[in-house]
Design a protein around this motif. Structure first.
Motif, PDB file in Angstrom:
ATOM      1  N   THR A  94       0.857  -1.168   0.000  1.00  0.00           N
ATOM      2  CA  THR A  94       0.000   0.000   0.000  1.00  0.00           C
ATOM      3  C   THR A  94       0.903   1.231   0.000  1.00  0.00           C
ATOM      4  O   THR A  94       2.110   1.127   0.128  1.00  0.00           O
ATOM      5  CB  THR A  94      -0.931   0.019   1.228  1.00  0.00           C
ATOM      6  OG1 THR A  94      -0.126  -0.109   2.413  1.00  0.00           O
ATOM      7  CG2 THR A  94      -1.921  -1.123   1.168  1.00  0.00           C
TER       8      THR A  94
ATOM      9  N   ARG B 120       1.510   5.439   1.273  1.00  0.00           N
ATOM     10  CA  ARG B 120       1.143   6.526   2.181  1.00  0.00           C
ATOM     11  C   ARG B 120       1.070   7.874   1.464  1.00  0.00           C
ATOM     12  O   ARG B 120       0.848   8.892   2.095  1.00  0.00           O
ATOM     13  CB  ARG B 120       2.155   6.601   3.325  1.00  0.00           C
ATOM     14  CG  ARG B 120       2.153   5.368   4.220  1.00  0.00           C
ATOM     15  CD  ARG B 120       3.142   5.520   5.364  1.00  0.00           C
ATOM     16  NE  ARG B 120       3.139   4.332   6.208  1.00  0.00           N
ATOM     17  CZ  ARG B 120       3.925   4.186   7.280  1.00  0.00           C
ATOM     18  NH1 ARG B 120       4.770   5.161   7.616  1.00  0.00           N
ATOM     19  NH2 ARG B 120       3.868   3.090   7.999  1.00  0.00           N
TER      20      ARG B 120
ATOM     21  N   ASP C 181      -9.156   2.808   2.870  1.00  0.00           N
ATOM     22  CA  ASP C 181      -8.899   1.576   3.624  1.00  0.00           C
ATOM     23  C   ASP C 181      -9.035   0.376   2.696  1.00  0.00           C
ATOM     24  O   ASP C 181     -10.080   0.177   2.081  1.00  0.00           O
ATOM     25  CB  ASP C 181      -9.886   1.460   4.786  1.00  0.00           C
ATOM     26  CG  ASP C 181      -9.573   0.283   5.694  1.00  0.00           C
ATOM     27  OD1 ASP C 181      -8.397   0.110   6.053  1.00  0.00           O
ATOM     28  OD2 ASP C 181     -10.507  -0.472   6.035  1.00  0.00           O
TER      29      ASP C 181
ATOM     30  N   ARG D 103      -9.195  -3.571   2.418  1.00  0.00           N
ATOM     31  CA  ARG D 103      -9.472  -4.734   3.255  1.00  0.00           C
ATOM     32  C   ARG D 103     -10.176  -5.794   2.418  1.00  0.00           C
ATOM     33  O   ARG D 103     -11.082  -5.490   1.632  1.00  0.00           O
ATOM     34  CB  ARG D 103     -10.351  -4.340   4.448  1.00  0.00           C
ATOM     35  CG  ARG D 103     -10.680  -5.476   5.398  1.00  0.00           C
ATOM     36  CD  ARG D 103     -11.696  -5.019   6.429  1.00  0.00           C
ATOM     37  NE  ARG D 103     -11.172  -3.959   7.280  1.00  0.00           N
ATOM     38  CZ  ARG D 103     -10.512  -4.185   8.410  1.00  0.00           C
ATOM     39  NH1 ARG D 103     -10.289  -5.414   8.809  1.00  0.00           N
ATOM     40  NH2 ARG D 103     -10.086  -3.168   9.132  1.00  0.00           N
TER      41      ARG D 103
ATOM     42  N   ARG E  11      -6.543  -6.927   6.520  1.00  0.00           N
ATOM     43  CA  ARG E  11      -6.475  -5.479   6.380  1.00  0.00           C
ATOM     44  C   ARG E  11      -5.129  -5.130   5.777  1.00  0.00           C
ATOM     45  O   ARG E  11      -4.077  -5.433   6.342  1.00  0.00           O
ATOM     46  CB  ARG E  11      -6.636  -4.774   7.724  1.00  0.00           C
ATOM     47  CG  ARG E  11      -6.744  -3.262   7.558  1.00  0.00           C
ATOM     48  CD  ARG E  11      -6.957  -2.545   8.889  1.00  0.00           C
ATOM     49  NE  ARG E  11      -7.168  -1.115   8.664  1.00  0.00           N
ATOM     50  CZ  ARG E  11      -6.190  -0.239   8.461  1.00  0.00           C
ATOM     51  NH1 ARG E  11      -4.928  -0.644   8.459  1.00  0.00           N
ATOM     52  NH2 ARG E  11      -6.468   1.039   8.252  1.00  0.00           N
TER      53      ARG E  11
ATOM     54  N   GLY F 242      -4.068  -2.052   4.858  1.00  0.00           N
ATOM     55  CA  GLY F 242      -3.569  -0.721   5.152  1.00  0.00           C
ATOM     56  C   GLY F 242      -4.287   0.344   4.348  1.00  0.00           C
ATOM     57  O   GLY F 242      -5.311   0.107   3.709  1.00  0.00           O
ATOM     58  N   ARG F 243      -3.734   1.567   4.399  1.00  0.00           N
ATOM     59  CA  ARG F 243      -4.292   2.693   3.659  1.00  0.00           C
ATOM     60  C   ARG F 243      -3.712   2.720   2.259  1.00  0.00           C
ATOM     61  O   ARG F 243      -2.508   2.653   2.074  1.00  0.00           O
ATOM     62  CB  ARG F 243      -3.979   3.997   4.378  1.00  0.00           C
ATOM     63  CG  ARG F 243      -4.689   4.135   5.718  1.00  0.00           C
ATOM     64  CD  ARG F 243      -6.155   4.456   5.497  1.00  0.00           C
ATOM     65  NE  ARG F 243      -6.884   4.569   6.751  1.00  0.00           N
ATOM     66  CZ  ARG F 243      -8.153   4.868   6.846  1.00  0.00           C
ATOM     67  NH1 ARG F 243      -8.862   5.079   5.741  1.00  0.00           N
ATOM     68  NH2 ARG F 243      -8.759   4.945   8.002  1.00  0.00           N
ATOM     69  N   TYR F 244      -4.601   2.839   1.287  1.00  0.00           N
ATOM     70  CA  TYR F 244      -4.197   2.746  -0.115  1.00  0.00           C
ATOM     71  C   TYR F 244      -4.191   4.121  -0.758  1.00  0.00           C
ATOM     72  O   TYR F 244      -5.022   4.984  -0.458  1.00  0.00           O
ATOM     73  CB  TYR F 244      -5.147   1.830  -0.883  1.00  0.00           C
ATOM     74  CG  TYR F 244      -4.710   1.546  -2.307  1.00  0.00           C
ATOM     75  CD1 TYR F 244      -3.883   0.473  -2.590  1.00  0.00           C
ATOM     76  CD2 TYR F 244      -5.110   2.371  -3.350  1.00  0.00           C
ATOM     77  CE1 TYR F 244      -3.473   0.213  -3.887  1.00  0.00           C
ATOM     78  CE2 TYR F 244      -4.695   2.125  -4.655  1.00  0.00           C
ATOM     79  CZ  TYR F 244      -3.881   1.042  -4.906  1.00  0.00           C
ATOM     80  OH  TYR F 244      -3.462   0.787  -6.191  1.00  0.00           O
TER      81      TYR F 244
END
Length: 700
Positions: free
Chosen positions: A136, A138, A236, A238, A243, A245-247
């Motif tokens: 993923t 940031r 998010d 999932r 999970r 992470g943040r994509y």
């Protein structure tokens, strides 16, 4: 001139009536055309792509659109052709029309015609087998005010990844796209600013019955590429218990315009993208005014009609990024395209914990471990009616719930999809699965219904021997982190041919198990992994969008910055890796860029002896030197010093060895070589401000 001003000039040029049609005939310089593979001469019509001499309205010295259409009509009338399926006047001057072989031959012989090719279908540049990696991002900014055009299988824009969010910032100036109608057609959202579709080349009667005659994605590939290139930030990711992470996409603030030219067929082996539809999509994308154009589609290793349409895009100051392909030979060999190869990357791992024995390691992506449970072979857990081979491979409906419930099942690979096997285990009450290779092959981390470890053949054989000695033993499956290895080019990634005189690929990027959004699966999952140079291409397109949003660089300068800031790939030739591995952050500070007038690209196609100021170099047999010009795009005056790296069989050096350049100032350097034989390496310029510019060089 700023990028916004260039876009305004570009749009005015598209609509103006300009000078006379360029006169140089290109037909004799075309790469091998379709006639070599055409059927025997008869009266049967086939769809042909006809390109006239000279550029479309996006190129310098083009005729106006009205004159182009009149000339096209005269050509079709001269051979008694019917009405065209497509006309193109922006990225190139041409049309697609049903012709007999005799009519096609007569057009090819006409001095007004540059190229005649029979319509073909090519594949999306995805699907090479390899393990997945749950990556993923940031990144939260980048790409504001830029439109990324994707010629692909369409898009499913539902969900937060493609929603209009406040952080997108200012709209793109000068973009003129639209979201067209059709069956369940996607609507423009502010993030999605264009959605068009083209099926005449593929044939509406040839698509799968469940496919939508609209820009809605039926395959999933286009949605994944859109997510990788420009999906929104902070989403998010999932899938069931996992999970991720943040994509974020590579350019999360960029807008998206999709052009569906790739279709699913009743037989998946017939899926693909017709050349006529691809050209129509590229032509419209240029007319709409995209800033970056992504083509994650395979292609031939010679310059064809699609490549000439991409030339028109480059002439319109569009950054063109295309996939090198997955068959070992680089597609898109032209110097106006940033051709992207693929590297292997990190792999999520899992372990089969054996009590009193060694752990067996394989591929696994799961957020939880399995319970400690008895291990059973699928071959011994079949229903009364199931064939032994079906149960061994855990085909749907083959497993007996009484033998599987509460157990971990060993399933041989083959017969059905990998995820279908874990679905069968889950439906029978199983709590985990070991997927066992029965021959050499990849191990893949998939989103399974139950915790799953995929073992290679040696590990699977060890497990079976262990189970034979410990019947009824209880084991557990657990995640074991990520295996990280130095970047290396995938064996299937397209490599260049030095005989073309152009270094390909231009650079490489991660291409294995790249995470992206997909249309909803039957189990509700909206995320999946994709492998192939298509994924690498989308990442580079996103990086190009970030550069275009932050700098008033031309498309040529943007391409130079992307390639020359790439990182070395150890023990890999220039023919496999080009300049090296994409470094998006470094691309924003390239120090030096190589610039040229896009009109030079067309001159090169007309005469391959034309010299281009590319950020790479090929010295052909008998050549001892080649010269390049660079511009300091930094804000201060710096010294730049050169070194030569990588050459092992021939001596190479640079004059002058150093350059002192003020902001915006240009300087010239020459690469020299002595000796015989083929060799490759890089010229590396280091700036006093900490920048590094790497220029790949091939010596033939």
């Amino acid at each position: 001139m700023t990028r916004a001003a260039r876009r305004g000039v570009r749009r005015a040029t598209r609509l103006a009536l300009l000078g006379a049609l360029a006169g140089t005939t290109l037909a004799t310089l075309a790469a091998p055309g379709p006639s070599a593979a055409a059927p025997d001469r008869d009266s049967t019509d086939a769809l042909y792509l006809v390109t006239l001499d000279g550029p479309g309205t996006s190129g310098a010295g083009a005729s106006g659109e009205t004159r182009m259409r009149a000339e096209q009509d005269r050509l079709m009338t001269s051979v008694g052709a019917p009405a065209p399926v497509y006309r193109w006047t922006t990225a190139l001057n041409g049309f697609a029309v049903p012709l007999t072989r005799s009519q096609a031959d007569r057009l090819a012989a006409d001095p007004r015609v540059a190229l005649v090719e029979r319509n073909t279908v090519r594949r999306l540049a995805a699907g090479a087998p390899a393990p997945a990696a749950a990556r993923t991002s940031r990144r939260t900014t980048g790409g504001r005010g830029v439109v990324v055009g994707l010629v692909d299988s369409g898009i499913d824009p539902e969900g937060p990844l493609f929603a209009a969010v406040p952080r997108l910032g200012r709209p793109a100036v000068g973009f003129d796209g639209a979201c067209e109608g059709g069956e369940a057609a996607p609507e423009c959202t502010g993030k999605l600013v264009g959605a068009r579709w083209y099926v005449a080349g593929f044939g509406a009667d040839a698509v799968r019955s469940a496919a939508h005659l609209s820009a809605l994605d039926d395959d999933g590939h286009g949605t994944q590429m859109a997510a990788i290139a420009a999906g929104n930030a902070g989403v998010d990711a999932r899938v069931r218990d996992v999970r991720l992470g943040r994509y974020s996409g590579a350019a999360p603030q960029a807008r998206l315009a999709v052009y569906k030219a790739c279709w699913t067929a009743p037989d998946p082996r017939a899926d693909g993208c017709a050349a006529a539809d691809l050209v129509a999509a590229v032509d419209q994308a240029v007319r709409d005014g995209v800033d970056v154009l992504n083509l994650s589609v395979d292609g031939p290793s010679h310059i064809d009609t699609v490549e000439l349409a991409l030339l028109g895009a480059a002439e319109a100051d569009v950054v063109v990024v295309a996939a090198a392909g997955n068959d070992g030979s680089a597609a898109h060999p032209s110097p106006w395209v940033t051709t992207v190869g693929g590297t292997l990357g990190e792999r999520p791992r899992g372990t089969v914990d054996l009590p009193g024995g060694p752990g067996l390691h394989g591929a696994m992506v799961s957020g939880r471990r399995s319970p400690v449970a008895p291990l059973v072979l699928g071959a011994r857990a079949g229903t009364r009616d199931a064939r032994p081979g079906d149960a061994r491979r855990c085909l749907p409906g083959s497993l007996d719930a009484a033998a599987v419930a509460g157990r971990i099942v060993v399933c041989d690979r083959g017969g059905v999809g990998r995820v279908d096997k874990s679905e069968a285990v889950a439906l029978a009450g199983g709590v985990g699965m070991v997927l066992a290779n029965v021959r050499r092959g990849s191990t893949d981390a998939d989103f399974h219904r139950v915790p799953t470890v995929h073992l290679d053949r040696p590990a699977a054989a060890s497990l079976e021997r262990w189970l034979a000695r410990h019947p009824g033993a209880r084991v557990a499956l657990r995640p074991a982190g990520v295996a990280r290895t130095p970047a290396r080019v995938a064996g299937w990634s397209g490599a260049g041919d030095p005989a073309t005189g152009v270094v390909k690929p231009d650079l490489v990027a991660p291409a294995v198990g790249v995470l992206g959004a997909v249309p909803p699966r039957s189990d509700g999952a909206r995320w999946d992994f994709v492998t192939g140079t298509s994924a690498a291409t989308a990442a580079v397109s996103g990086a190009a969008a970030v550069l275009r949003s932050r700098h008033d660089w031309t498309a040529v300068q943007t391409r130079s910055a992307l390639a020359t800031t790439a990182a070395p790939v150890r023990r890999t030739s220039v023919q496999r890796a080009g300049a090296g591995l994409l470094r998006p952050a470094a691309a924003g500070r390239p120090g030096l860029v190589h610039s040229l007038d896009p009109a030079r690209y067309r001159a090169w196609w007309q005469d391959r002896r034309t010299r281009l100021n590319t950020p790479s170099a090929v010295l052909r047999r008998g050549e001892r030197s080649t010269t390049r010009t660079v511009t300091n795009v930094g804000r201060r005056t710096f010294y730049f010093s050169s070194t030569v790296r990588g050459f092992s069989r021939r001596h190479a050096w640079v004059t002058p060895a150093a350059l002192r350049l003020a902001p915006g100032e240009t300087g010239t350097y020459t690469v020299h070589a002595t000796g015989r034989g083929s060799d490759d390496g890089h010229v590396v310029w280091r700036g006093a401000g900490g920048t590094t510019t790497r220029v790949p060089v091939l010596l033939r």
